[in-house]
Write a protein that holds these residues in place. Sequence first.
Motif, PDB file in Angstrom:
ATOM      1  N   HIS A 117       0.824  -1.220   0.042  1.00  0.00           N
ATOM      2  CA  HIS A 117      -0.241  -0.138   0.143  1.00  0.00           C
ATOM      3  C   HIS A 117       0.716   1.161  -0.248  1.00  0.00           C
ATOM      4  O   HIS A 117       0.322   2.319  -0.836  1.00  0.00           O
ATOM      5  CB  HIS A 117      -1.060  -0.176   1.063  1.00  0.00           C
ATOM      6  N   HIS A 118       2.254   1.106   0.628  1.00  0.00           N
ATOM      7  CA  HIS A 118       2.569   2.065   1.165  1.00  0.00           C
ATOM      8  C   HIS A 118       4.080   2.025  -0.126  1.00  0.00           C
ATOM      9  O   HIS A 118       4.621   0.759  -0.364  1.00  0.00           O
ATOM     10  CB  HIS A 118       3.195   2.490   1.912  1.00  0.00           C
ATOM     11  N   GLY A 119       5.148   3.181  -0.994  1.00  0.00           N
ATOM     12  CA  GLY A 119       6.153   3.559  -1.385  1.00  0.00           C
ATOM     13  C   GLY A 119       6.800   4.003  -0.260  1.00  0.00           C
ATOM     14  O   GLY A 119       7.985   3.587  -1.504  1.00  0.00           O
ATOM     15  N   GLN A 120       6.866   4.015   0.895  1.00  0.00           N
ATOM     16  CA  GLN A 120       7.902   4.409   1.412  1.00  0.00           C
ATOM     17  C   GLN A 120       8.315   3.775   2.022  1.00  0.00           C
ATOM     18  O   GLN A 120       8.277   1.816   2.205  1.00  0.00           O
ATOM     19  CB  GLN A 120       7.181   4.688   2.575  1.00  0.00           C
ATOM     20  N   GLU A 121       9.961   3.377   0.974  1.00  0.00           N
ATOM     21  CA  GLU A 121      11.141   2.573   1.216  1.00  0.00           C
ATOM     22  C   GLU A 121      11.582   2.546   3.160  1.00  0.00           C
ATOM     23  O   GLU A 121      12.670   2.948   3.924  1.00  0.00           O
ATOM     24  CB  GLU A 121      12.185   2.809   0.721  1.00  0.00           C
ATOM     25  N   VAL A 122      10.934   1.812   4.215  1.00  0.00           N
ATOM     26  CA  VAL A 122      10.718   1.383   5.278  1.00  0.00           C
ATOM     27  C   VAL A 122      12.033   0.608   5.539  1.00  0.00           C
ATOM     28  O   VAL A 122      12.893   0.814   6.425  1.00  0.00           O
ATOM     29  CB  VAL A 122      10.343   1.108   6.356  1.00  0.00           C
ATOM     30  N   LEU A 123      11.798  -0.050   4.367  1.00  0.00           N
ATOM     31  CA  LEU A 123      13.263  -1.384   5.092  1.00  0.00           C
ATOM     32  C   LEU A 123      14.632  -0.988   4.905  1.00  0.00           C
ATOM     33  O   LEU A 123      15.920  -1.021   5.236  1.00  0.00           O
ATOM     34  CB  LEU A 123      13.240  -2.493   3.766  1.00  0.00           C
ATOM     35  N   LEU A 124      14.975   0.031   3.756  1.00  0.00           N
ATOM     36  CA  LEU A 124      15.444   1.098   3.011  1.00  0.00           C
ATOM     37  C   LEU A 124      16.173   1.680   3.917  1.00  0.00           C
ATOM     38  O   LEU A 124      17.903   2.291   3.955  1.00  0.00           O
ATOM     39  CB  LEU A 124      15.416   1.216   1.558  1.00  0.00           C
ATOM     40  N   GLU A 125      15.612   2.651   4.332  1.00  0.00           N
ATOM     41  CA  GLU A 125      15.570   4.315   5.597  1.00  0.00           C
ATOM     42  C   GLU A 125      16.562   3.121   7.537  1.00  0.00           C
ATOM     43  O   GLU A 125      17.692   3.561   7.568  1.00  0.00           O
ATOM     44  CB  GLU A 125      14.126   4.314   6.018  1.00  0.00           C
ATOM     45  N   TYR A 126      15.734   2.041   7.059  1.00  0.00           N
ATOM     46  CA  TYR A 126      17.192   1.024   8.557  1.00  0.00           C
ATOM     47  C   TYR A 126      17.793   0.921   7.910  1.00  0.00           C
ATOM     48  O   TYR A 126      18.703   1.087   8.447  1.00  0.00           O
ATOM     49  CB  TYR A 126      15.792  -0.053   8.691  1.00  0.00           C
ATOM     50  N   LEU A 127      18.717  -0.292   7.111  1.00  0.00           N
ATOM     51  CA  LEU A 127      19.803  -0.422   6.564  1.00  0.00           C
ATOM     52  C   LEU A 127      20.641   0.739   6.011  1.00  0.00           C
ATOM     53  O   LEU A 127      21.873   0.551   6.746  1.00  0.00           O
ATOM     54  CB  LEU A 127      19.433  -1.124   5.338  1.00  0.00           C
ATOM     55  N   SER A 128      20.439   2.093   5.682  1.00  0.00           N
ATOM     56  CA  SER A 128      20.410   3.198   5.422  1.00  0.00           C
ATOM     57  C   SER A 128      21.400   3.777   6.951  1.00  0.00           C
ATOM     58  O   SER A 128      22.435   4.529   7.177  1.00  0.00           O
ATOM     59  CB  SER A 128      19.717   4.482   5.044  1.00  0.00           C
ATOM     60  N   ARG A 129      21.000   3.480   8.113  1.00  0.00           N
ATOM     61  CA  ARG A 129      21.424   3.762   9.214  1.00  0.00           C
ATOM     62  C   ARG A 129      22.641   3.019   9.650  1.00  0.00           C
ATOM     63  O   ARG A 129      23.901   3.505  11.002  1.00  0.00           O
ATOM     64  CB  ARG A 129      20.435   3.235  10.679  1.00  0.00           C
ATOM     65  N   LEU A 130      22.881   1.684   9.003  1.00  0.00           N
ATOM     66  CA  LEU A 130      24.159   1.340   9.184  1.00  0.00           C
ATOM     67  C   LEU A 130      24.768  -0.057   7.901  1.00  0.00           C
ATOM     68  O   LEU A 130      25.930  -0.135   8.417  1.00  0.00           O
ATOM     69  CB  LEU A 130      23.661  -0.348  10.460  1.00  0.00           C
ATOM     70  N   SER A 131      24.124   0.539   6.674  1.00  0.00           N
ATOM     71  CA  SER A 131      24.948  -0.327   5.284  1.00  0.00           C
ATOM     72  C   SER A 131      24.386   1.091   4.756  1.00  0.00           C
ATOM     73  O   SER A 131      24.249   1.418   4.650  1.00  0.00           O
ATOM     74  CB  SER A 131      24.207  -0.945   5.693  1.00  0.00           C
ATOM     75  N   ARG A 132      25.613  -0.071   3.529  1.00  0.00           N
ATOM     76  CA  ARG A 132      25.572   0.953   2.236  1.00  0.00           C
ATOM     77  C   ARG A 132      25.186   0.264   1.132  1.00  0.00           C
ATOM     78  O   ARG A 132      25.868  -1.092   1.470  1.00  0.00           O
ATOM     79  CB  ARG A 132      26.921   1.623   2.168  1.00  0.00           C
ATOM     80  N   PRO A 133      24.755   0.689  -0.270  1.00  0.00           N
ATOM     81  CA  PRO A 133      24.611  -0.195  -1.232  1.00  0.00           C
ATOM     82  C   PRO A 133      25.734  -0.801  -1.817  1.00  0.00           C
ATOM     83  O   PRO A 133      27.243  -0.230  -1.560  1.00  0.00           O
ATOM     84  CB  PRO A 133      24.032   0.465  -2.152  1.00  0.00           C
ATOM     85  N   VAL A 134      25.922  -1.666  -2.204  1.00  0.00           N
ATOM     86  CA  VAL A 134      27.028  -2.037  -3.305  1.00  0.00           C
ATOM     87  C   VAL A 134      26.761  -3.151  -4.351  1.00  0.00           C
ATOM     88  O   VAL A 134      25.953  -4.239  -4.022  1.00  0.00           O
ATOM     89  CB  VAL A 134      27.894  -3.838  -1.873  1.00  0.00           C
ATOM     90  N   HIS A 135      27.583  -3.963  -4.862  1.00  0.00           N
ATOM     91  CA  HIS A 135      27.074  -4.304  -6.014  1.00  0.00           C
ATOM     92  C   HIS A 135      27.557  -6.158  -6.290  1.00  0.00           C
ATOM     93  O   HIS A 135      26.489  -6.288  -7.122  1.00  0.00           O
ATOM     94  CB  HIS A 135      28.106  -3.774  -7.146  1.00  0.00           C
TER      95      HIS A 135
END
Length: 144
Positions: free
Chosen positions: A63-81
């Motif tokens: 129902h929502h496009g808010q990236e709750v999971l990515l907001e959480y992960l951004s507190r302790l990690s960074r995207p990699v390939h």
Amino acid sequence: MSEAEQRESIVACARTWLRTPWHHAARVRGAGVDCVQFVNCVYHEALGTPLVDVDYTPDQYLHHGQEVLLEYLSRLSRPVHAALPGDVVVYRFGRAMSHAGIVVRWPEIIHASRPDAAVVLADGEGGYLADRERGVYRWTGFRE
């Protein structure tokens, strides 16, 4: 502890959660956990990261496009390939990245799987995950 030892610790800890029943927002090994809390607890136990309160409903991704999971992960990690053991892999379901697991050795992952109703060892490129958009996140605190 070296990065390699930290990664081994994450994977070893994740294995201790296998067969824990799936339960929304729970975080009790052997009793209940969902995918977000699984990652939260494993990183807390293996690396001492703080347990983070994450506010979400079981069907929020529908129902929502808010990236709750990515907001959480951004507190302790960074995207990699590329995925390494101990990294977090995320998948898009519905309107948001809303499912997570821990990489054992790509494509093998451990995740709290709602369809399997438990924490399981799985193929991160197979089954219902096969055609999902995905991303990989790496803890920013690894020590060389």
